[in-house]
Structure formats: structure tokens, C-alpha cells
Motif scaffolding. Structure first.
Motif, PDB file in Angstrom:
ATOM      1  N   ASP A   1     -75.196 -12.187 -13.635  1.00 46.75           N
ATOM      2  CA  ASP A   1     -74.101 -12.884 -12.077  1.00 46.75           C
ATOM      3  C   ASP A   1     -73.053 -13.345 -12.988  1.00 46.75           C
ATOM      4  O   ASP A   1     -73.212 -13.389 -14.075  1.00 46.75           O
ATOM      5  N   VAL A   2     -71.863 -12.879 -12.150  1.00 42.12           N
ATOM      6  CA  VAL A   2     -70.629 -13.383 -12.534  1.00 42.12           C
ATOM      7  C   VAL A   2     -70.146 -14.577 -10.994  1.00 42.12           C
ATOM      8  O   VAL A   2     -70.504 -14.003  -9.802  1.00 42.12           O
ATOM      9  N   ILE A   3     -69.022 -15.551 -11.874  1.00 39.80           N
ATOM     10  CA  ILE A   3     -68.781 -15.760 -10.403  1.00 39.80           C
ATOM     11  C   ILE A   3     -67.090 -15.853 -11.060  1.00 39.80           C
ATOM     12  O   ILE A   3     -66.310 -15.786 -12.112  1.00 39.80           O
ATOM     13  N   TYR A   4     -65.953 -15.780  -9.595  1.00 39.23           N
ATOM     14  CA  TYR A   4     -64.688 -15.615  -9.734  1.00 39.23           C
ATOM     15  C   TYR A   4     -64.262 -16.190  -9.205  1.00 39.23           C
ATOM     16  O   TYR A   4     -64.729 -16.556  -7.830  1.00 39.23           O
ATOM     17  N   ASP A   5     -63.133 -17.238  -9.131  1.00 38.34           N
ATOM     18  CA  ASP A   5     -61.912 -18.262  -8.699  1.00 38.34           C
ATOM     19  C   ASP A   5     -61.345 -17.704  -6.826  1.00 38.34           C
ATOM     20  O   ASP A   5     -61.472 -15.736  -7.011  1.00 38.34           O
ATOM     21  N   ASN A   6     -60.530 -18.185  -6.189  1.00 37.14           N
ATOM     22  CA  ASN A   6     -60.235 -17.894  -4.721  1.00 37.14           C
ATOM     23  C   ASN A   6     -58.516 -16.893  -5.627  1.00 37.14           C
ATOM     24  O   ASN A   6     -58.178 -16.515  -4.206  1.00 37.14           O
ATOM     25  N   SER A   7     -58.845 -16.881  -6.302  1.00 35.79           N
ATOM     26  CA  SER A   7     -57.447 -16.073  -7.076  1.00 35.79           C
ATOM     27  C   SER A   7     -57.985 -14.946  -7.773  1.00 35.79           C
ATOM     28  O   SER A   7     -56.990 -13.914  -8.651  1.00 35.79           O
ATOM     29  N   TYR A   8     -58.796 -14.554  -7.544  1.00 35.39           N
ATOM     30  CA  TYR A   8     -60.060 -13.423  -8.123  1.00 35.39           C
ATOM     31  C   TYR A   8     -60.014 -13.391  -9.429  1.00 35.39           C
ATOM     32  O   TYR A   8     -59.525 -12.624 -10.415  1.00 35.39           O
TER      33      TYR A   8
ATOM     34  N   GLY B   1     -67.060 -27.884  -6.172  1.00 26.89           N
ATOM     35  CA  GLY B   1     -66.053 -28.118  -5.530  1.00 26.89           C
ATOM     36  C   GLY B   1     -65.200 -27.048  -4.707  1.00 26.89           C
ATOM     37  O   GLY B   1     -64.335 -27.822  -3.753  1.00 26.89           O
ATOM     38  N   LYS B   2     -65.042 -25.943  -5.659  1.00 25.84           N
ATOM     39  CA  LYS B   2     -64.365 -24.988  -5.058  1.00 25.84           C
ATOM     40  C   LYS B   2     -64.897 -24.161  -4.481  1.00 25.84           C
ATOM     41  O   LYS B   2     -66.318 -23.640  -5.251  1.00 25.84           O
ATOM     42  N   PRO B   3     -64.118 -23.548  -3.923  1.00 28.65           N
ATOM     43  CA  PRO B   3     -64.926 -22.004  -3.046  1.00 28.65           C
ATOM     44  C   PRO B   3     -64.518 -20.668  -3.877  1.00 28.65           C
ATOM     45  O   PRO B   3     -63.870 -20.384  -4.563  1.00 28.65           O
ATOM     46  N   VAL B   4     -65.924 -20.152  -4.498  1.00 27.85           N
ATOM     47  CA  VAL B   4     -66.029 -19.031  -5.417  1.00 27.85           C
ATOM     48  C   VAL B   4     -66.369 -17.630  -5.029  1.00 27.85           C
ATOM     49  O   VAL B   4     -67.122 -17.774  -3.803  1.00 27.85           O
ATOM     50  N   LEU B   5     -66.383 -16.814  -4.831  1.00 25.41           N
ATOM     51  CA  LEU B   5     -66.983 -15.477  -4.804  1.00 25.41           C
ATOM     52  C   LEU B   5     -68.030 -15.306  -6.096  1.00 25.41           C
ATOM     53  O   LEU B   5     -67.648 -15.687  -7.411  1.00 25.41           O
ATOM     54  N   THR B   6     -69.312 -14.757  -5.751  1.00 25.83           N
ATOM     55  CA  THR B   6     -70.472 -14.460  -6.664  1.00 25.83           C
ATOM     56  C   THR B   6     -71.034 -13.369  -6.496  1.00 25.83           C
ATOM     57  O   THR B   6     -70.555 -12.855  -5.324  1.00 25.83           O
TER      58      THR B   6
ATOM     59  N   ASN C   1     -75.147  -7.928  -3.479  1.00 26.33           N
ATOM     60  CA  ASN C   1     -75.120 -10.031  -3.459  1.00 26.33           C
ATOM     61  C   ASN C   1     -74.161 -10.862  -3.417  1.00 26.33           C
ATOM     62  O   ASN C   1     -74.070 -11.910  -3.655  1.00 26.33           O
ATOM     63  N   PHE C   2     -72.803  -9.969  -3.252  1.00 24.83           N
ATOM     64  CA  PHE C   2     -71.510 -10.380  -2.987  1.00 24.83           C
ATOM     65  C   PHE C   2     -71.516 -11.771  -2.055  1.00 24.83           C
ATOM     66  O   PHE C   2     -71.701 -11.430  -0.846  1.00 24.83           O
ATOM     67  N   GLN C   3     -71.380 -12.534  -2.582  1.00 25.62           N
ATOM     68  CA  GLN C   3     -71.130 -13.949  -0.902  1.00 25.62           C
ATOM     69  C   GLN C   3     -70.081 -14.695  -1.466  1.00 25.62           C
ATOM     70  O   GLN C   3     -69.672 -14.618  -3.072  1.00 25.62           O
ATOM     71  N   VAL C   4     -69.741 -16.181  -0.519  1.00 23.84           N
ATOM     72  CA  VAL C   4     -68.483 -17.300  -1.134  1.00 23.84           C
ATOM     73  C   VAL C   4     -69.301 -18.208  -0.780  1.00 23.84           C
ATOM     74  O   VAL C   4     -70.348 -18.373  -0.242  1.00 23.84           O
ATOM     75  N   GLN C   5     -69.329 -18.328  -2.513  1.00 20.49           N
ATOM     76  CA  GLN C   5     -70.398 -19.794  -2.844  1.00 20.49           C
ATOM     77  C   GLN C   5     -68.810 -21.158  -3.336  1.00 20.49           C
ATOM     78  O   GLN C   5     -68.273 -20.763  -3.235  1.00 20.49           O
ATOM     79  N   GLN C   6     -69.485 -22.068  -3.547  1.00 20.43           N
ATOM     80  CA  GLN C   6     -69.476 -23.426  -4.023  1.00 20.43           C
ATOM     81  C   GLN C   6     -70.177 -23.667  -5.512  1.00 20.43           C
ATOM     82  O   GLN C   6     -70.413 -23.326  -5.914  1.00 20.43           O
ATOM     83  N   TYR C   7     -68.576 -23.778  -5.881  1.00 15.81           N
ATOM     84  CA  TYR C   7     -68.758 -24.098  -7.416  1.00 15.81           C
ATOM     85  C   TYR C   7     -67.664 -25.624  -8.277  1.00 15.81           C
ATOM     86  O   TYR C   7     -66.529 -24.972  -8.230  1.00 15.81           O
TER      87      TYR C   7
END
Length: 239
Positions: free
Chosen positions: A55-62, A34-39, A26-32
Motif C-alpha cells: 500500500d502507498v500514500i501520496y500527498d496532495n501534491s502527488y 492531519g492532512k488529506p492524502v491519496l492511498t 482501493n484508490f481513495q482519499v484519507q487523512q495522514y
């Protein structure tokens, strides 16, 4: 194994290797916030098609932002992680329970797999809402035969969509409802968040709608509200 991003030509952009015995789905780009994140989900996948993990959330700098764990003693299943503008996450859970299944020609000392939806506050881990297929969906609606020697997966909920607003959107989605796909009843359910009851059902044995030629689906995945009052669903067409 682990989540990976590549360019269209196959060049590796990013790879996050996971420890031995841990897999990702279930690897995808979402918003958290107000910013794009990887989940993604990560954990142990068991033979009957469920997961035990988080489940985990990573920012756009990984960089790791948050870990979302199921509440009330459960572990997160691998099917769904959906973030909302309100800072919550909708996830799914499976729960095997001991149950007398003689009413559906199963063992009296049987085990049934209940499917559970939770809305989790990402910052605090608080369970904001919880809903179970057992008690809402009759056992007789299942199209999955009752086994004798392992837990009966009577429902198998595999997607959750609260709509574009997080808890109620436009079109077919009324304010305060959530769309769930239950694979083994061949049905999509629009669940009223306040009562837990069904606003409508699409497909299966108790559909609220008369379906036209060629519109039936079986063993489906990924029911989602779309713009303009539409619903999309992936029709497996097979178990």
C-alpha cells in the motif's frame, strides 16, 4: 493501469501509470498526520481474487509519502488500507497453508487460505497487532465448497474497520474492537483487540442477533461503522 482522478465531465486531473504486470485497487482519499492524502494498493492480482503487493500514500501534491508493507513475511492483500489518527494502517493479508481438510470432506493433503489482519505503524513498519481467521472461525462456518485441486478459500476477509477513533469508536463499537467482514461465512465479526475473541457476530450461521425480514446478506463486502451506532455493508447477494 494505475490510479486516476477525473472531473465529473471526464476531464483528466491526474493519472499515475504503473509498471507492466502491476495493478492498483482501493484508490481513495484519507487523512495522514492531519492532512488529506491519496492511498491505494498496488501489486499483482492472482486468479483466486487476492493480491500480493503493498500500500502507498501520496500527498496532495502527488508526491510519495510512505509505502506500507505487511510484516512477518507476508505481502499486503488488495482489499483494505485504512489509516488511523494514531499513524497506523490497518491492512489485510492472505496466507495459503498446508492442512488436513478431511474433517470437511476435503483432501488430507489440502491447502487452506487463511485470512490475516495487521495493524502497521506507518513510520517504522512495526506490526502493532495481528489476527487470523484460522483458529477463531470454525471451518464448518464456511459457505464456500471445498475444492480438490486448489487452495480452499474458506474465509476471505475483505474489510477491516477499527471505527472513527482508529481503535474503538462510538455506538455499537466498544473501545478496543475492530469490525471485519468475512465474505465466505456471510458474517460480520466484532473482534476484541485485547483477546482476539468475538464481541458479537452478525449474519451467517452463528449470528448474535435475530435478523428481521429482508436483512440477510450473502458474500458481502465493505462493512463499516457509521455515525449513530449504524453499520453499513455491501450485499453482493452472489458469489
Amino acid at each position: 493501469p494505475g490510479p486516476m482522478i477525473t472531473e465529473q465531465n471526464g476531464n483528466l486531473v491526474w493519472f499515475h501509470p504503473l509498471p507492466a504486470g502491476v495493478q492498483a485497487t482501493n484508490f481513495q482519499v484519507q487523512q495522514y498526520q492531519g492532512k488529506p492524502v491519496l492511498t491505494w494498493w498496488q501489486g499483482r492480482i492472482i486468479q483466486v481474487g487476492f493480491g500480493e503487493g503493498e500500500d502507498v500514500i501520496y500527498d496532495n501534491s502527488y508526491r510519495h509519502v510512505a509505502t506500507i508493507r505487511a510484516g512477518n513475511g507476508y505481502q499486503a492483500d488488495l482489499h483494505q488500507i485504512r489509516l488511523t489518527p494514531q499513524g497506523t494502517a490497518w491492512i489485510d493479508v492472505f496466507d495459503p497453508i498446508h492442512m488436513n481438510l478431511s474433517s470437511v470432506h476435503g483432501p488430507a493433503a489440502g491447502i487452506l487460505t487463511d485470512s490475516v489482519v495487521q495493524e502497521i505503524d506507518v513510520k517504522t513498519g512495526l506490526v502493532m497487532w495481528e489476527w487470523h481467521t484460522l483458529g477463531h472461525i470454525p471451518l464448518t462456518d464456511s459457505n464456500n465448497p471445498v475444492p480438490r485441486s486448489y487452495p480452499w478459500d474458506y474465509a476471505h476477509l475483505n474489510s477491516v474497520d477499527p471505527g472513527p477513533g482508529g481503535a474503538g469508536g462510538a455506538g455499537l463499537n466498544h473501545s478496543g474492537d475492530v469490525l471485519v467482514s468475512v465474505r465466505n461465512t456471510w458474517t460480520l465479526y466484532d473482534v476484541d483487540i485485547h483477546s482476539g475473541g468475538f464481541i458479537w457476530r452478525l449474519g451467517g450461521r452463528q449470528s448474535s442477533f435475530k435478523q428481521g425480514p429482508g436483512t440477510r446478506f450473502y458474500w458481502q463486502h465493505d462493512a463499516e461503522f457509521q455515525p449513530g451506532g449504524l453499520i453499513s455493508v455491501f450485499d453482493n447477494g452472489s458469489d
